[in-house]
Write a protein that holds these residues in place. Sequence first.
Motif, PDB file in Angstrom:
ATOM      1  N   GLN A  37     -35.577  19.502 -37.795  1.00 47.80           N
ATOM      2  CA  GLN A  37     -36.499  20.623 -38.075  1.00 47.80           C
ATOM      3  C   GLN A  37     -36.059  21.897 -37.358  1.00 47.80           C
ATOM      4  OE1 GLN A  37     -37.308  17.677 -36.384  1.00 47.80           O
ATOM      5  NE2 GLN A  37     -39.512  17.322 -36.581  1.00 47.80           N
ATOM      6  N   ASN A  38     -34.968  21.795 -36.551  1.00 44.96           N
ATOM      7  CA  ASN A  38     -34.492  22.964 -35.782  1.00 44.96           C
ATOM      8  C   ASN A  38     -35.610  23.626 -34.974  1.00 44.96           C
ATOM      9  OD1 ASN A  38     -31.881  22.692 -36.604  1.00 44.96           O
ATOM     10  ND2 ASN A  38     -32.146  24.017 -38.401  1.00 44.96           N
ATOM     11  N   ILE A  39     -36.349  22.828 -34.255  1.00 44.93           N
ATOM     12  CA  ILE A  39     -37.425  23.390 -33.433  1.00 44.93           C
ATOM     13  C   ILE A  39     -36.782  24.114 -32.246  1.00 44.93           C
ATOM     14  CG2 ILE A  39     -39.464  22.847 -32.020  1.00 44.93           C
ATOM     15  CD1 ILE A  39     -39.731  20.267 -33.733  1.00 44.93           C
ATOM     16  N   PRO A  40     -37.158  25.376 -32.000  1.00 48.17           N
ATOM     17  CA  PRO A  40     -36.585  26.091 -30.854  1.00 48.17           C
ATOM     18  C   PRO A  40     -36.956  25.403 -29.536  1.00 48.17           C
ATOM     19  CG  PRO A  40     -37.836  27.584 -32.268  1.00 48.17           C
ATOM     20  CD  PRO A  40     -38.100  26.197 -32.761  1.00 48.17           C
ATOM     21  N   VAL A  41     -35.993  25.342 -28.641  1.00 47.65           N
ATOM     22  CA  VAL A  41     -36.209  24.719 -27.321  1.00 47.65           C
ATOM     23  C   VAL A  41     -35.807  25.701 -26.230  1.00 47.65           C
ATOM     24  CG1 VAL A  41     -35.531  22.822 -25.757  1.00 47.65           C
ATOM     25  CG2 VAL A  41     -35.644  22.407 -28.229  1.00 47.65           C
ATOM     26  N   ILE A  42     -36.673  25.871 -25.254  1.00 41.85           N
ATOM     27  CA  ILE A  42     -36.331  26.639 -24.053  1.00 41.85           C
ATOM     28  C   ILE A  42     -36.286  25.660 -22.891  1.00 41.85           C
ATOM     29  CG2 ILE A  42     -37.222  28.333 -22.394  1.00 41.85           C
ATOM     30  CD1 ILE A  42     -38.104  30.037 -24.665  1.00 41.85           C
ATOM     31  N   VAL A  43     -35.295  25.860 -22.030  1.00 41.93           N
ATOM     32  CA  VAL A  43     -35.146  24.979 -20.859  1.00 41.93           C
ATOM     33  C   VAL A  43     -35.525  25.779 -19.613  1.00 41.93           C
ATOM     34  CG1 VAL A  43     -33.465  23.706 -19.471  1.00 41.93           C
ATOM     35  CG2 VAL A  43     -33.287  23.673 -21.978  1.00 41.93           C
ATOM     36  N   THR A  44     -36.301  25.153 -18.750  1.00 41.83           N
ATOM     37  CA  THR A  44     -36.585  25.803 -17.467  1.00 41.83           C
ATOM     38  C   THR A  44     -36.538  24.763 -16.344  1.00 41.83           C
ATOM     39  OG1 THR A  44     -38.017  27.379 -16.319  1.00 41.83           O
ATOM     40  CG2 THR A  44     -39.130  25.599 -17.487  1.00 41.83           C
ATOM     41  N   TYR A  45     -36.726  25.235 -15.128  1.00 44.49           N
ATOM     42  CA  TYR A  45     -36.677  24.342 -13.980  1.00 44.49           C
ATOM     43  C   TYR A  45     -37.908  23.439 -13.951  1.00 44.49           C
ATOM     44  CZ  TYR A  45     -32.927  27.342 -12.371  1.00 44.49           C
ATOM     45  OH  TYR A  45     -31.747  28.025 -12.289  1.00 44.49           O
ATOM     46  N   HIS A  46     -37.706  22.261 -13.385  1.00 47.64           N
ATOM     47  CA  HIS A  46     -38.822  21.325 -13.239  1.00 47.64           C
ATOM     48  C   HIS A  46     -39.733  21.822 -12.116  1.00 47.64           C
ATOM     49  CE1 HIS A  46     -41.065  17.654 -12.569  1.00 47.64           C
ATOM     50  NE2 HIS A  46     -40.579  17.195 -13.706  1.00 47.64           N
ATOM     51  N   PRO A  47     -41.059  21.720 -12.289  1.00 47.94           N
ATOM     52  CA  PRO A  47     -41.955  22.180 -11.212  1.00 47.94           C
ATOM     53  C   PRO A  47     -41.691  21.491  -9.863  1.00 47.94           C
ATOM     54  CG  PRO A  47     -43.226  21.343 -13.088  1.00 47.94           C
ATOM     55  CD  PRO A  47     -41.801  21.320 -13.501  1.00 47.94           C
ATOM     56  N   SER A  48     -41.221  20.234  -9.877  1.00 51.38           N
ATOM     57  CA  SER A  48     -40.910  19.574  -8.588  1.00 51.38           C
ATOM     58  C   SER A  48     -39.772  20.323  -7.888  1.00 51.38           C
ATOM     59  CB  SER A  48     -40.438  18.134  -8.791  1.00 51.38           C
ATOM     60  OG  SER A  48     -41.410  17.405  -9.419  1.00 51.38           O
ATOM     61  N   TYR A  49     -38.807  20.759  -8.681  1.00 53.74           N
ATOM     62  CA  TYR A  49     -37.694  21.533  -8.118  1.00 53.74           C
ATOM     63  C   TYR A  49     -38.207  22.878  -7.588  1.00 53.74           C
ATOM     64  CZ  TYR A  49     -33.490  24.449  -8.113  1.00 53.74           C
ATOM     65  OH  TYR A  49     -32.496  25.317  -7.751  1.00 53.74           O
ATOM     66  N   LEU A  50     -39.142  23.480  -8.329  1.00 54.64           N
ATOM     67  CA  LEU A  50     -39.691  24.772  -7.876  1.00 54.64           C
ATOM     68  C   LEU A  50     -40.481  24.611  -6.576  1.00 54.64           C
ATOM     69  CD1 LEU A  50     -40.857  26.258 -11.303  1.00 54.64           C
ATOM     70  CD2 LEU A  50     -38.804  26.856  -9.997  1.00 54.64           C
ATOM     71  N   LEU A  51     -41.108  23.436  -6.418  1.00 45.81           N
ATOM     72  CA  LEU A  51     -41.833  23.192  -5.156  1.00 45.81           C
ATOM     73  C   LEU A  51     -40.844  23.102  -3.996  1.00 45.81           C
ATOM     74  CD1 LEU A  51     -44.487  20.561  -6.353  1.00 45.81           C
ATOM     75  CD2 LEU A  51     -44.957  22.894  -5.546  1.00 45.81           C
ATOM     76  N   ARG A  52     -39.663  22.530  -4.274  1.00 42.93           N
ATOM     77  CA  ARG A  52     -38.638  22.417  -3.220  1.00 42.93           C
ATOM     78  C   ARG A  52     -37.868  23.717  -3.046  1.00 42.93           C
ATOM     79  NH1 ARG A  52     -37.417  17.807  -6.258  1.00 42.93           N
ATOM     80  NH2 ARG A  52     -35.476  18.738  -6.956  1.00 42.93           N
ATOM     81  N   SER A  53     -37.759  24.495  -4.107  1.00 46.78           N
ATOM     82  CA  SER A  53     -36.957  25.732  -4.077  1.00 46.78           C
ATOM     83  C   SER A  53     -37.774  26.889  -4.635  1.00 46.78           C
ATOM     84  CB  SER A  53     -35.695  25.556  -4.937  1.00 46.78           C
ATOM     85  OG  SER A  53     -35.018  24.406  -4.606  1.00 46.78           O
TER      86      SER A  53
END
Length: 272
Positions: A227-243
């Motif tokens: 279906q060619n659904i658009p995908v955006i990738v971002t950082y995992h919230p656990s990683y954001l808690l560490r960084s």
Amino acid sequence: MDEIKRRHYLAVMGIPLWLSKTISAQSIDVRPPVDVRPPVQPKPSIPIQKEQNVTANTIIPKDNTSNHTTAQAMPPIANMDWETLATQVTKCQACHELVTNRSQTVFGTGNRNADLLIIGEAPGAEEDKQGEPFVGRAGQLLTSMLQAINLQREQVYIANILKCRPPNNRDPSTNEAQRCEPWLLRQIELINPKLILAVGRIAAHNLLKTNIAVGKLRCKVHQYGLQNIPVIVTYHPSYLLRSPGQKPHAWKDLQMVLKLLNQDMVILEDWK
Ligand code: URA
């Protein structure tokens, strides 16, 4: 959303706030808002069986532990409706180690007609306990991130690559992710979202079938499936808690999510 809550969510995202002279810093209450999560699901009791290969064409065996003598043979996963899918996931025996360690499966939560589908890695301890994805510390940050762009958890759908918690929060194995994939594929098909947000490495790698680092997968609109659904990738919230220093990057990704959902013109060069 009221101003105090909005300021709280932006502060959680590390977004600097400009204060008008009429609002003093002391007047900002940064306590988290009241918890509005739905009630905890009961734990199903699960008979342990041998490992089983789950595919989109897998026909889940009839539950012999129930009293439903008139029950029909189950359709393949690829043809299941929501209710059948949600029920059958609880009976999945595909990965012996996960089955023996889980308290319950964690199916997914939210709006089954959502424009935005968020996909994480796998349940952690709290999710395993409550039966809902992203309800632990990382989940609280994810909820605040969504609220910072004016989205409530109930408006989006949230799921994971795995439906079961890997023991000691280890990474899901490739085999586990593959065995679990048909359930998620069917969820994606049923939701048919406008946009998928993959949070973290495991989600991005399994959805996009790549090993490229998250930092390099950001700032692009990828496509998922037939279906060619658009995908955006971002950082995992656990990683954001560490960084927490990476939060401004995640904030840019969320802005892009919002723009795509609103179908604004997207200028990719502005997104770093
Ligand atoms: N991390 C995830 O990726 N998913 C959850 O549900 C919880 C934590």
